[in-house]
Design a protein around this motif. Structure first.
Motif, PDB file in Angstrom:
ATOM      1  N   TYR A   1       0.730  -1.091  -0.025  1.00 50.19           N
ATOM      2  CA  TYR A   1       0.112   0.270  -0.233  1.00 50.19           C
ATOM      3  C   TYR A   1       0.742   1.357   0.077  1.00 50.19           C
ATOM      4  CZ  TYR A   1      -3.180   3.600   1.554  1.00 50.19           C
ATOM      5  OH  TYR A   1      -4.022   4.685   1.830  1.00 50.19           O
ATOM      6  N   LEU A   2       1.804   1.100   0.842  1.00 46.50           N
ATOM      7  CA  LEU A   2       2.800   2.528   0.987  1.00 46.50           C
ATOM      8  C   LEU A   2       3.563   2.703  -0.326  1.00 46.50           C
ATOM      9  CD1 LEU A   2       4.071   2.100   4.603  1.00 46.50           C
ATOM     10  CD2 LEU A   2       2.324   3.708   3.853  1.00 46.50           C
ATOM     11  N   THR A   3       4.101   1.434  -0.900  1.00 41.40           N
ATOM     12  CA  THR A   3       5.067   1.623  -2.066  1.00 41.40           C
ATOM     13  C   THR A   3       4.239   1.859  -3.292  1.00 41.40           C
ATOM     14  OG1 THR A   3       5.199  -0.587  -2.242  1.00 41.40           O
ATOM     15  CG2 THR A   3       6.968   0.250  -1.013  1.00 41.40           C
ATOM     16  N   THR A   4       2.935   2.150  -3.303  1.00 37.81           N
ATOM     17  CA  THR A   4       2.059   2.445  -4.328  1.00 37.81           C
ATOM     18  C   THR A   4       1.199   3.538  -4.218  1.00 37.81           C
ATOM     19  OG1 THR A   4       0.379   0.784  -3.662  1.00 37.81           O
ATOM     20  CG2 THR A   4       2.182   0.150  -5.269  1.00 37.81           C
ATOM     21  N   HIS A   5       1.421   4.123  -2.978  1.00 36.16           N
ATOM     22  CA  HIS A   5       0.574   5.533  -2.572  1.00 36.16           C
ATOM     23  C   HIS A   5       1.168   6.556  -3.432  1.00 36.16           C
ATOM     24  CE1 HIS A   5      -1.799   8.406  -0.795  1.00 36.16           C
ATOM     25  NE2 HIS A   5      -2.380   7.380  -0.058  1.00 36.16           N
ATOM     26  N   PRO A   6       0.397   7.541  -4.128  1.00 41.49           N
ATOM     27  CA  PRO A   6       0.872   8.503  -4.569  1.00 41.49           C
ATOM     28  C   PRO A   6       1.422   9.705  -3.776  1.00 41.49           C
ATOM     29  CG  PRO A   6      -1.556   8.200  -5.305  1.00 41.49           C
ATOM     30  CD  PRO A   6      -1.296   7.406  -4.224  1.00 41.49           C
ATOM     31  N   TYR A   7       1.264   9.557  -2.323  1.00 40.17           N
ATOM     32  CA  TYR A   7       1.771  10.478  -1.527  1.00 40.17           C
ATOM     33  C   TYR A   7       3.474  10.139  -1.489  1.00 40.17           C
ATOM     34  CZ  TYR A   7       2.819  12.764   3.037  1.00 40.17           C
ATOM     35  OH  TYR A   7       3.446  13.653   4.030  1.00 40.17           O
ATOM     36  N   PHE A   8       3.960   9.162  -1.886  1.00 45.15           N
ATOM     37  CA  PHE A   8       5.408   9.006  -1.879  1.00 45.15           C
ATOM     38  C   PHE A   8       6.035   8.980  -3.000  1.00 45.15           C
ATOM     39  CE2 PHE A   8       3.812   6.926   1.962  1.00 45.15           C
ATOM     40  CZ  PHE A   8       4.650   7.445   2.909  1.00 45.15           C
ATOM     41  N   GLU A   9       5.207   9.534  -3.993  1.00 43.97           N
ATOM     42  CA  GLU A   9       5.905   9.581  -5.465  1.00 43.97           C
ATOM     43  C   GLU A   9       6.974  10.883  -5.470  1.00 43.97           C
ATOM     44  OE1 GLU A   9       2.642   9.974  -8.450  1.00 43.97           O
ATOM     45  OE2 GLU A   9       2.245   7.911  -8.147  1.00 43.97           O
ATOM     46  N   LEU A  10       8.169  10.564  -6.179  1.00 42.90           N
ATOM     47  CA  LEU A  10       9.067  11.621  -6.134  1.00 42.90           C
ATOM     48  C   LEU A  10       8.611  12.764  -6.993  1.00 42.90           C
ATOM     49  CD1 LEU A  10      12.357   9.755  -6.725  1.00 42.90           C
ATOM     50  CD2 LEU A  10      12.029  11.014  -4.927  1.00 42.90           C
ATOM     51  N   LYS A  11       8.742  14.065  -6.418  1.00 47.35           N
ATOM     52  CA  LYS A  11       8.405  15.409  -7.094  1.00 47.35           C
ATOM     53  C   LYS A  11       9.553  16.258  -7.243  1.00 47.35           C
ATOM     54  CE  LYS A  11       3.429  15.451  -5.575  1.00 47.35           C
ATOM     55  NZ  LYS A  11       3.238  13.895  -4.969  1.00 47.35           N
ATOM     56  N   GLU A  12      10.310  16.099  -6.612  1.00 45.29           N
ATOM     57  CA  GLU A  12      11.842  16.640  -6.353  1.00 45.29           C
ATOM     58  C   GLU A  12      12.953  15.886  -6.660  1.00 45.29           C
ATOM     59  OE1 GLU A  12      12.023  20.125  -4.095  1.00 45.29           O
ATOM     60  OE2 GLU A  12       9.676  20.269  -3.771  1.00 45.29           O
ATOM     61  N   ILE A  13      14.052  16.238  -7.710  1.00 46.98           N
ATOM     62  CA  ILE A  13      15.323  15.589  -7.677  1.00 46.98           C
ATOM     63  C   ILE A  13      16.358  16.712  -7.503  1.00 46.98           C
ATOM     64  CG2 ILE A  13      16.756  13.848  -8.686  1.00 46.98           C
ATOM     65  CD1 ILE A  13      14.350  12.472  -9.747  1.00 46.98           C
TER      66      ILE A  13
END
Length: 296
Positions: free
Chosen positions: A77-89
């Protein structure tokens, strides 16, 4: 009288023995009966304890299984949740390389799940890039990644076969030179078996950088470390392009450099510097070879 007394005593003695034997037999019989009654009770108690242990074991295994399924579900659940998608590199420390080179080497991009990403694998992929000396990768939850890069700095060109390669300050090959790449670097030639070579190269480049030599790296066309344990530097811009060769012994080059600087200043003062073709150090002496008249 004495005989009767003895007989009575004998009877009494015999009678007492019989009574003792009878009592002992009865006691043994009772003990046997008691043990016989207790054995079934002990067997029943042992079976009961075994059943309790089996039930407890089954409950424990069931609990572990439930927890395992719960943890697996939670991880997915955590590894597919949009909350943890990279937005800045954020990438720092790059000069020759660009941001695209880094992301391509690291095989990452925006939208990748920050928790699902293996930081160690990202660092390994980046370290495989020939231009990267060291790298650190750090996650900042929930959706940010920082990459710090230390690039290798080319100091020379070095020939290998038919190709030209970039090399660092120690003379170690970095990567091949590709068409279109521009740089102004001296060509390096190193004889085999010179253990002191890397240290001498690093030292002379550091002296140039600190402006402790009468010449600069940009004026240097080539540098050679010869089998005679000598350091040769050719300055192609000297005397209107006629060139000047400077030579030191690799074992005393720092001391010889200081002596050479004195001679260098003296030649300039006397306006004879342009006539010098070679300035070489030999032991504690500095000698000068002047240019042939035909070279003037």
């Amino acid at each position: 009288m004495s005989t009767l007394t003895i007989g009575k005593q004998s009877r009494i003695t015999l009678g007492s023995k019989r009574k003792k034997r009878s009592n002992s037999f009865r006691t043994q019989k009772r003990t046997t009966l008691s043990n016989t009654r207790k054995r079934p009770q002990r067997r029943l108690a042992g079976i009961g304890q075994f059943m309790v242990r089996c039930v407890m074991l089954m409950l424990t295994l069931s609990l572990v299984a439930v927890l395992g399924v719960g943890l697996l579900f939670g991880y997915r659940y955590l590894t597919t949740h949009p909350y943890f998608e990279l937005k800045e590199i954020h990438v720092t420390g790059i000069d020759r390389l660009n941001r695209g080179d880094i992301l391509k080497s690291a095989n990452i991009g925006l939208g990748l799940n920050c928790l699902d990403m293996n930081v160690g694998e990202v660092e390994q992929r980046l370290s495989a890039n020939p231009w990267i000396e060291s790298v650190t990768v750090r996650r900042e939850f929930p959706n940010r990644l920082r990459i710090g890069v230390e690039e290798k700095v080319p100091a020379f060109w070095i020939r290998q076969g038919d190709g030209l390669y970039f090399a660092d300050a120690s003379g170690r090959v970095i990567a091949p030179m590709h068409p279109g790449e521009m740089a102004s670097l001296p060509i390096l030639t190193v004889a085999e078996g010179l253990d002191e070579g890397p240290a001498v190269l690093r030292g002379i480049l550091e002296k140039m950088k600190e402006k402790k030599t009468p010449f600069t790296q940009s004026q240097t066309a080539w540098i050679k470390l010869t089998s005679a344990h000598e350091l040769e530097i050719y300055l192609d811009g000297h005397a209107g392009g006629r060139g000047l060769t400077v030579r030191f012994g690799t074992d005393q080059w720092e001391t010889q450099l200081e002596r050479m600087k004195v001679v260098w200043r003296d030649l300039l003062r006397r306006n004879e510097f342009k006539d010098a073709a070679i300035i070489a150090a030999s032991g504690e002496k500095i000698w000068i070879k002047k240019r042939e008249p035909s070279e003037g």
